[in-house]
Design a protein around this motif. Sequence first.
Motif, PDB file in Angstrom:
ATOM      1  N   SER A  63      21.030  42.162  77.576  1.00  0.00           N
ATOM      2  CA  SER A  63      19.634  43.298  77.850  1.00  0.00           C
ATOM      3  C   SER A  63      18.178  42.875  78.118  1.00  0.00           C
ATOM      4  O   SER A  63      17.731  41.938  77.372  1.00  0.00           O
ATOM      5  CB  SER A  63      19.769  44.477  76.831  1.00  0.00           C
ATOM      6  N   ALA A  89      22.918  60.719  82.514  1.00  0.00           N
ATOM      7  CA  ALA A  89      22.365  59.841  82.493  1.00  0.00           C
ATOM      8  C   ALA A  89      22.107  58.979  83.619  1.00  0.00           C
ATOM      9  O   ALA A  89      21.560  57.819  83.098  1.00  0.00           O
ATOM     10  CB  ALA A  89      23.467  58.946  81.496  1.00  0.00           C
ATOM     11  N   GLY A  90      22.634  59.144  84.786  1.00  0.00           N
ATOM     12  CA  GLY A  90      22.163  58.479  85.749  1.00  0.00           C
ATOM     13  C   GLY A  90      23.179  58.254  86.510  1.00  0.00           C
ATOM     14  O   GLY A  90      22.775  57.292  88.086  1.00  0.00           O
ATOM     15  N   GLU A 149      27.607  57.263  78.448  1.00  0.00           N
ATOM     16  CA  GLU A 149      26.574  57.712  78.517  1.00  0.00           C
ATOM     17  C   GLU A 149      25.423  56.241  77.890  1.00  0.00           C
ATOM     18  O   GLU A 149      24.411  56.358  79.295  1.00  0.00           O
ATOM     19  CB  GLU A 149      25.995  58.559  77.249  1.00  0.00           C
ATOM     20  N   GLN A 150      25.756  55.645  76.687  1.00  0.00           N
ATOM     21  CA  GLN A 150      25.095  55.582  76.408  1.00  0.00           C
ATOM     22  C   GLN A 150      25.093  53.516  77.668  1.00  0.00           C
ATOM     23  O   GLN A 150      24.274  52.674  77.715  1.00  0.00           O
ATOM     24  CB  GLN A 150      25.655  54.435  75.291  1.00  0.00           C
ATOM     25  N   LYS A 153      22.730  54.040  80.290  1.00  0.00           N
ATOM     26  CA  LYS A 153      21.796  54.058  80.371  1.00  0.00           C
ATOM     27  C   LYS A 153      21.441  52.512  80.436  1.00  0.00           C
ATOM     28  O   LYS A 153      20.189  51.749  80.755  1.00  0.00           O
ATOM     29  CB  LYS A 153      21.149  54.854  79.159  1.00  0.00           C
ATOM     30  N   ASP A 154      22.576  51.591  79.576  1.00  0.00           N
ATOM     31  CA  ASP A 154      21.975  50.111  79.504  1.00  0.00           C
ATOM     32  C   ASP A 154      21.870  49.422  81.242  1.00  0.00           C
ATOM     33  O   ASP A 154      21.327  48.585  81.430  1.00  0.00           O
ATOM     34  CB  ASP A 154      23.133  49.603  78.405  1.00  0.00           C
ATOM     35  N   LYS A 156      20.915  50.578  83.946  1.00  0.00           N
ATOM     36  CA  LYS A 156      20.136  51.636  84.295  1.00  0.00           C
ATOM     37  C   LYS A 156      18.651  50.861  84.088  1.00  0.00           C
ATOM     38  O   LYS A 156      18.099  51.222  84.662  1.00  0.00           O
ATOM     39  CB  LYS A 156      20.440  52.857  84.379  1.00  0.00           C
ATOM     40  N   GLY A 157      19.069  50.559  82.837  1.00  0.00           N
ATOM     41  CA  GLY A 157      17.989  50.292  81.870  1.00  0.00           C
ATOM     42  C   GLY A 157      17.884  48.611  81.979  1.00  0.00           C
ATOM     43  O   GLY A 157      16.669  48.541  81.450  1.00  0.00           O
TER      44      GLY A 157
END
Length: 231
Positions: A63, A89-90, A149-150, A153-154, A156-157
């Motif tokens: 990350s 979550a996108g 979900e996580q 998010k990871d 996308k983040g």
Amino acid sequence: MPKLTKNQKLRAELDSEKLYGVDDAIKTLREHASKKFDETVEIAMNLGVDPRHADQMVRGMVSLPSGTGKDVKVAVFARGDNADKATAAGADKVGAEDLMEDMQAGNLDYDRIIATPDMMGVVGRLGKVLGPKGLMPNPKLGTVTPNVEQAVKDAKGGQVEFRVEKMGIVHTGIGKLSFSDDALKANFEALTQAIVKAKPTGAKGKYVKKVTLTSTMGPGVKIDFAEIEGA
């Protein structure tokens, strides 16, 4: 003799053999930057490995604390509640057999593909399509997971995958020149430390041979990586 442009002069003045600290390297990239668009900053690490041997493969996820500056497209193979969570979550596309058929038809414009474990029977039929593109979900990389979900998010983040190419080079973007110096440096350190920690058991001799920073339109700047622990 034609007059050199400012960028040509800067390139001519750049010492191709000089080793730069990260701060000076970022400054040098900015001096060469295009005024027309926001260039991507990329790192190339030449490693002392031969990825043709399984015990010398270097691959993982990390990350980047400052993100990538890139809109990451994510597809998720999931059903029911997990599909709903992935959408919330996108995720850009969520499905099952319908998504598989869409990909078989050639719609593969994704940066990351994630799947729940129960969907791997469906995803496995895409091996010949996803494998060559490095998009096949993999439990070791966290892209086969019940927690979609996580994972979305990871992705996308700012989470990026690194993988050594057949010539022993890891090549990955670490942000945009519009990022602050501190943001680019934080991403550089996170990525290089992750690659050093991923040193395979079969690697012999010097592991990190050369590190180069470059931008989309700029020259390569060699980094003094002597202080990188474990290199």
